[in-house]
Scaffold this motif. Structure first.
Motif, mmCIF file in Angstrom:
data_model
loop_
_atom_site.group_PDB
_atom_site.id
_atom_site.type_symbol
_atom_site.label_atom_id
_atom_site.label_comp_id
_atom_site.label_asym_id
_atom_site.label_seq_id
_atom_site.Cartn_x
_atom_site.Cartn_y
_atom_site.Cartn_z
ATOM 1 N N SER A 18 0.840 -1.192 0.000
ATOM 2 C CA SER A 18 0.000 0.000 0.000
ATOM 3 C C SER A 18 0.881 1.250 0.000
ATOM 4 O O SER A 18 2.029 1.209 0.444
ATOM 5 C CB SER A 18 -0.907 0.024 1.234
ATOM 6 O OG SER A 18 -0.148 0.191 2.414
ATOM 7 N N ALA A 19 0.304 2.324 -0.507
ATOM 8 C CA ALA A 19 1.013 3.604 -0.523
ATOM 9 C C ALA A 19 -0.016 4.720 -0.431
ATOM 10 O O ALA A 19 -1.146 4.587 -0.898
ATOM 11 C CB ALA A 19 1.841 3.750 -1.782
ATOM 12 N N ALA A 20 0.398 5.819 0.208
ATOM 13 C CA ALA A 20 -0.470 6.984 0.331
ATOM 14 C C ALA A 20 0.355 8.240 0.116
ATOM 15 O O ALA A 20 1.573 8.239 0.290
ATOM 16 C CB ALA A 20 -1.122 7.016 1.708
ATOM 17 N N LEU A 21 -0.328 9.298 -0.246
ATOM 18 C CA LEU A 21 0.282 10.609 -0.394
ATOM 19 C C LEU A 21 -0.117 11.417 0.830
ATOM 20 O O LEU A 21 -1.307 11.599 1.100
ATOM 21 C CB LEU A 21 -0.223 11.286 -1.669
ATOM 22 C CG LEU A 21 0.216 12.710 -1.912
ATOM 23 C CD1 LEU A 21 1.726 12.792 -2.120
ATOM 24 C CD2 LEU A 21 -0.521 13.286 -3.109
ATOM 25 N N ALA A 22 0.862 11.860 1.590
ATOM 26 C CA ALA A 22 0.599 12.676 2.783
ATOM 27 C C ALA A 22 1.285 14.018 2.616
ATOM 28 O O ALA A 22 2.413 14.083 2.139
ATOM 29 C CB ALA A 22 1.120 11.967 4.030
ATOM 30 N N GLY A 23 0.576 15.088 3.003
ATOM 31 C CA GLY A 23 1.184 16.400 2.872
ATOM 32 C C GLY A 23 0.379 17.483 3.547
ATOM 33 O O GLY A 23 -0.641 17.224 4.192
ATOM 34 N N SER B 89 -2.282 13.234 6.518
ATOM 35 C CA SER B 89 -3.005 11.976 6.741
ATOM 36 C C SER B 89 -2.367 10.837 5.943
ATOM 37 O O SER B 89 -2.059 11.000 4.758
ATOM 38 C CB SER B 89 -4.466 12.123 6.311
ATOM 39 O OG SER B 89 -5.116 10.872 6.336
ATOM 40 N N VAL B 90 -2.194 9.696 6.587
ATOM 41 C CA VAL B 90 -1.636 8.524 5.902
ATOM 42 C C VAL B 90 -2.739 7.643 5.314
ATOM 43 O O VAL B 90 -2.453 6.613 4.711
ATOM 44 C CB VAL B 90 -0.731 7.695 6.833
ATOM 45 C CG1 VAL B 90 0.453 8.515 7.301
ATOM 46 C CG2 VAL B 90 -1.510 7.149 8.010
ATOM 47 N N HIS C 269 -2.858 4.616 -6.198
ATOM 48 C CA HIS C 269 -3.344 3.485 -6.987
ATOM 49 C C HIS C 269 -2.198 2.905 -7.799
ATOM 50 O O HIS C 269 -1.381 3.648 -8.351
ATOM 51 C CB HIS C 269 -4.465 3.940 -7.915
ATOM 52 C CG HIS C 269 -5.538 4.701 -7.197
ATOM 53 N ND1 HIS C 269 -6.469 4.101 -6.379
ATOM 54 C CD2 HIS C 269 -5.789 6.031 -7.134
ATOM 55 C CE1 HIS C 269 -7.265 5.020 -5.861
ATOM 56 N NE2 HIS C 269 -6.864 6.211 -6.305
ATOM 57 N N LEU C 270 -2.156 1.590 -7.897
ATOM 58 C CA LEU C 270 -1.134 0.914 -8.681
ATOM 59 C C LEU C 270 -1.593 0.833 -10.128
ATOM 60 O O LEU C 270 -2.632 0.242 -10.431
ATOM 61 C CB LEU C 270 -0.866 -0.482 -8.120
ATOM 62 C CG LEU C 270 0.226 -1.282 -8.820
ATOM 63 C CD1 LEU C 270 1.574 -0.564 -8.703
ATOM 64 C CD2 LEU C 270 0.315 -2.679 -8.226
ATOM 65 N N LEU C 271 -0.831 1.447 -11.032
ATOM 66 C CA LEU C 271 -1.144 1.415 -12.451
ATOM 67 C C LEU C 271 -0.611 0.135 -13.086
ATOM 68 O O LEU C 271 0.265 -0.523 -12.520
ATOM 69 C CB LEU C 271 -0.534 2.635 -13.150
ATOM 70 C CG LEU C 271 -0.926 4.004 -12.594
ATOM 71 C CD1 LEU C 271 -0.206 5.104 -13.365
ATOM 72 C CD2 LEU C 271 -2.431 4.204 -12.650
ATOM 73 N N LEU D 136 4.759 4.443 2.489
ATOM 74 C CA LEU D 136 4.712 3.084 1.965
ATOM 75 C C LEU D 136 4.410 2.108 3.085
ATOM 76 O O LEU D 136 5.010 2.169 4.159
ATOM 77 C CB LEU D 136 6.045 2.733 1.302
ATOM 78 C CG LEU D 136 6.569 3.755 0.276
ATOM 79 C CD1 LEU D 136 7.912 3.307 -0.276
ATOM 80 C CD2 LEU D 136 5.554 3.985 -0.832
ATOM 81 N N ASN D 137 3.457 1.224 2.836
ATOM 82 C CA ASN D 137 3.038 0.210 3.811
ATOM 83 C C ASN D 137 2.667 0.821 5.159
ATOM 84 O O ASN D 137 2.868 0.202 6.205
ATOM 85 C CB ASN D 137 4.116 -0.870 3.984
ATOM 86 C CG ASN D 137 4.272 -1.706 2.734
ATOM 87 O OD1 ASN D 137 3.316 -1.915 1.990
ATOM 88 N ND2 ASN D 137 5.471 -2.181 2.483
#
Length: 98
Positions: A27-32, A38-39, A45-47, A70-71
């Motif tokens: 899993s992966a998220a964009l936090a900023g 927020s994680v 999304h995996l392309l 990541l994760n």
């Protein structure tokens, strides 16, 4: 890689964030700054190409610090960010300039 697309008025910018999934993360998220770091709020999304991706719309004329999570625990920077700034943990954050 950061791909930017501005609205006709130039007040908003749709930024597409891409991160190569070399680590084969689950899993992966964009936090900023744009989502309160927020994680969970902005999952990537995996392309089919194997790249993790997400698009967000941001106010133009600003800079936003961000990192990929990541994760759920490993925080990494974008190797192609517009710039980097030191954070309060003694590390650097990626920055996108819109």
């Amino acid at each position: 890689m950061l791909k930017k697309s501005y609205t006709a008025t130039g007040k908003k910018c749709r930024v597409t964030f891409h991160y190569p999934n070399h680590e084969q993360v689950a899993s992966a998220a964009l936090a900023g700054e744009f989502n309160g770091w927020s994680v969970t709020e902005t999952p990537m999304h995996l392309l089919k190409t194997g790249v993790l991706s997400i698009s967000v719309t941001l106010d133009a004329g600003r800079e936003y610090a961000f990192r990929y999570v990541l994760n759920g625990q490993h925080w990494v920077n974008d190797p192609e960010a517009d710039k980097y700034v030191r954070n309060e943990f003694g590390e650097e954050n990626s920055v996108v300039v819109v």
